[in-house]
Scaffold this motif. Structure first.
Motif, PDB file in Angstrom:
ATOM      1  N   ALA A   1       0.797  -1.231   0.000  1.00 16.09           N
ATOM      2  CA  ALA A   1       0.000   0.000   0.000  1.00 16.09           C
ATOM      3  C   ALA A   1       0.832   1.285   0.000  1.00 16.09           C
ATOM      4  CB  ALA A   1      -0.974  -0.011   1.174  1.00 16.09           C
ATOM      5  N   PRO A   2       1.927   1.383   0.786  1.00 19.98           N
ATOM      6  CA  PRO A   2       2.685   2.644   0.768  1.00 19.98           C
ATOM      7  C   PRO A   2       3.311   2.980  -0.584  1.00 19.98           C
ATOM      8  CG  PRO A   2       3.255   1.318   2.692  1.00 19.98           C
ATOM      9  CD  PRO A   2       2.450   0.443   1.799  1.00 19.98           C
ATOM     10  N   PHE A   3       3.463   1.985  -1.463  1.00 23.47           N
ATOM     11  CA  PHE A   3       4.103   2.223  -2.763  1.00 23.47           C
ATOM     12  C   PHE A   3       3.084   2.460  -3.879  1.00 23.47           C
ATOM     13  CE2 PHE A   3       6.790  -0.723  -0.330  1.00 23.47           C
ATOM     14  CZ  PHE A   3       7.979  -0.012  -0.287  1.00 23.47           C
ATOM     15  N   ALA A   4       1.794   2.285  -3.578  1.00 26.91           N
ATOM     16  CA  ALA A   4       0.793   2.198  -4.639  1.00 26.91           C
ATOM     17  C   ALA A   4      -0.176   3.356  -4.637  1.00 26.91           C
ATOM     18  CB  ALA A   4       0.018   0.891  -4.498  1.00 26.91           C
ATOM     19  N   GLU A   5      -0.699   3.628  -5.827  1.00 31.85           N
ATOM     20  CA  GLU A   5      -1.872   4.474  -5.974  1.00 31.85           C
ATOM     21  C   GLU A   5      -3.043   3.534  -6.225  1.00 31.85           C
ATOM     22  OE1 GLU A   5      -1.443   7.571  -8.831  1.00 31.85           O
ATOM     23  OE2 GLU A   5       0.659   7.884  -8.339  1.00 31.85           O
ATOM     24  N   GLU A   6      -4.189   3.839  -5.647  1.00 30.66           N
ATOM     25  CA  GLU A   6      -5.285   2.883  -5.647  1.00 30.66           C
ATOM     26  C   GLU A   6      -6.229   2.997  -6.834  1.00 30.66           C
ATOM     27  OE1 GLU A   6      -7.323   2.880  -1.963  1.00 30.66           O
ATOM     28  OE2 GLU A   6      -5.597   2.121  -0.858  1.00 30.66           O
ATOM     29  N   SER A   7      -5.876   3.776  -7.823  1.00 29.35           N
ATOM     30  CA  SER A   7      -6.762   3.871  -8.972  1.00 29.35           C
ATOM     31  C   SER A   7      -5.969   3.775 -10.257  1.00 29.35           C
ATOM     32  CB  SER A   7      -7.537   5.186  -8.949  1.00 29.35           C
ATOM     33  OG  SER A   7      -6.650   6.280  -9.052  1.00 29.35           O
ATOM     34  N   GLU A   8      -6.636   3.310 -11.311  1.00 27.27           N
ATOM     35  CA  GLU A   8      -6.041   3.202 -12.635  1.00 27.27           C
ATOM     36  C   GLU A   8      -7.124   3.466 -13.661  1.00 27.27           C
ATOM     37  OE1 GLU A   8      -4.959  -0.711 -14.093  1.00 27.27           O
ATOM     38  OE2 GLU A   8      -3.050   0.106 -14.753  1.00 27.27           O
ATOM     39  N   PRO A   9      -6.854   4.277 -14.678  1.00 26.90           N
ATOM     40  CA  PRO A   9      -7.892   4.531 -15.678  1.00 26.90           C
ATOM     41  C   PRO A   9      -8.266   3.250 -16.422  1.00 26.90           C
ATOM     42  CG  PRO A   9      -5.763   5.417 -16.382  1.00 26.90           C
ATOM     43  CD  PRO A   9      -5.620   5.008 -14.957  1.00 26.90           C
ATOM     44  N   GLU A  10      -9.578   3.083 -16.653  1.00 29.22           N
ATOM     45  CA  GLU A  10     -10.018   1.894 -17.365  1.00 29.22           C
ATOM     46  C   GLU A  10      -9.706   2.012 -18.842  1.00 29.22           C
ATOM     47  OE1 GLU A  10     -14.036   0.835 -16.712  1.00 29.22           O
ATOM     48  OE2 GLU A  10     -13.855   0.780 -14.523  1.00 29.22           O
ATOM     49  N   GLU A  11      -9.439   0.856 -19.461  1.00 27.06           N
ATOM     50  CA  GLU A  11      -9.141   0.810 -20.884  1.00 27.06           C
ATOM     51  C   GLU A  11     -10.427   0.993 -21.675  1.00 27.06           C
ATOM     52  OE1 GLU A  11      -6.194  -2.066 -23.215  1.00 27.06           O
ATOM     53  OE2 GLU A  11      -8.066  -3.049 -22.702  1.00 27.06           O
ATOM     54  N   THR A  12     -10.416   1.906 -22.632  1.00 30.61           N
ATOM     55  CA  THR A  12     -11.578   2.100 -23.493  1.00 30.61           C
ATOM     56  C   THR A  12     -11.477   1.178 -24.694  1.00 30.61           C
ATOM     57  OG1 THR A  12     -10.525   3.814 -24.832  1.00 30.61           O
ATOM     58  CG2 THR A  12     -11.637   4.525 -22.800  1.00 30.61           C
TER      59      THR A  12
ATOM     60  N   LYS B   1      -7.903  -0.670 -27.002  1.00 32.71           N
ATOM     61  CA  LYS B   1      -7.578  -2.089 -27.050  1.00 32.71           C
ATOM     62  C   LYS B   1      -6.660  -2.393 -28.234  1.00 32.71           C
ATOM     63  CE  LYS B   1     -11.631  -3.809 -24.607  1.00 32.71           C
ATOM     64  NZ  LYS B   1     -12.837  -4.666 -24.644  1.00 32.71           N
ATOM     65  N   PRO B   2      -5.567  -3.133 -27.990  1.00 34.25           N
ATOM     66  CA  PRO B   2      -4.595  -3.360 -29.056  1.00 34.25           C
ATOM     67  C   PRO B   2      -4.988  -4.518 -29.970  1.00 34.25           C
ATOM     68  CG  PRO B   2      -3.853  -4.410 -27.052  1.00 34.25           C
ATOM     69  CD  PRO B   2      -5.147  -3.705 -26.702  1.00 34.25           C
ATOM     70  N   LEU B   3      -4.400  -4.529 -31.158  1.00 38.38           N
ATOM     71  CA  LEU B   3      -4.430  -5.711 -32.010  1.00 38.38           C
ATOM     72  C   LEU B   3      -3.587  -6.790 -31.339  1.00 38.38           C
ATOM     73  CD1 LEU B   3      -4.942  -7.060 -34.863  1.00 38.38           C
ATOM     74  CD2 LEU B   3      -2.713  -6.138 -35.493  1.00 38.38           C
TER      75      LEU B   3
END
Length: 257
Positions: A160-171, A175-177
């Protein structure tokens, strides 16, 4: 932003089992034979509210320069360099071994933050190994069982001390080939994979069957995003019959396809 976590340790301590547990799916081949993992493998995962970029690595061992083991070690060192935090995994049942001390020395020299965890702590068999782990100099080891999902809340607290608790969702547009390089053993799949990426991302060499796990890496050409898979060689089922590890490798390739 997700926290990049490299899972490191000597061979056969359960790194790939923990990698699969945190990824939430069986991505990496798990087998009792030491040294199954050779290339570093990357996947998205999570632990509670912590988003993770996971890196599974080969067991750290010293060997002659240029050997397969030495090339595997270079892959692991690259993974540590790319990581925000290294998760140093021990086998609690075995206690601290000479191999663990080698890994500890390598990690100290990298200067990376290290979280120490002792795996295979189900039951009472790992208590002695937990106490023994203090002498490595990374503080108290977290008691884990990757196979039985024990100790994960303690691991989350340590991360937890090293992390941010959110990440933007992939639209949908992001999405890659998905592109898989496939073929029989030793035709140069990993060499092509490396050439396209412009780096020695996968192990190559004269030894047949070096690639065991299919691995995927993000690759971009201009604005085109591609998830590029290197895969293990495919042979007829009859030729692979009875070779458990090769059958697992073929399964990993088919999953990539």
């Amino acid at each position: 932003m997700a926290l990049t976590l490299a899972i490191v340790g000597r061979p056969n301590v359960g790194k790939s089992t923990l990698f699969n547990r945190l990824a939430g799916k069986k991505l990496a081949i798990v087998h009792d034979e030491p040294g199954v993992t050779r290339d570093r493998r990357v996947a998205e995962g999570s632990l509670g509210n912590i988003a993770l970029n996971l890196i599974d690595t080969a067991g750290l061992e010293d060997d002659e320069p240029g050997s397969l083991l030495a090339r595997m070690k270079e892959q692991t060192l690259t993974a540590i360099d790319e990581a925000d935090v290294a998760l140093f995994l021990l086998d609690a049942r075995a206690g601290v071994t000479a191999g663990d001390e080698i890994v500890a020395d390598i990690l100290r020299r990298t200067g990376k933050p290290v979280i120490l965890a002792a795996n295979k702590c189900e039951g009472r068999s790992g208590n002695e190994g937990l106490l023994d782990a203090y002498r490595l100099g990374f503080g108290e080891a977290i008691a884990l069982s990757a196979e039985h999902a024990l100790g994960l809340s303690e691991l989350e607290d340590a991360l937890a001390p090293f992390a941010e608790e959110s990440e933007p969702e992939e639209t949908e547009d992001d999405k890659p080939l998905r592109l898989a390089i496939v073929g029989r053993p030793n035709v140069g799949k990993s060499s092509l994979f490396n050439r396209l990426l412009g780096e020695e991302r996968a192990l190559t060499g004269p030894e047949a069957g070096i690639t065991r796990d299919a691995i995927a890496v993000d690759w971009e050409i201009g604005e085109r995003k591609i998830l590029l898979h290197d895969t293990a060689g495919l042979r007829k089922k009859a030729r692979a019959a009875g070779h458990t590890l090769e059958q697992l490798s073929i399964g990993s390739t088919l999953d990539a396809i």
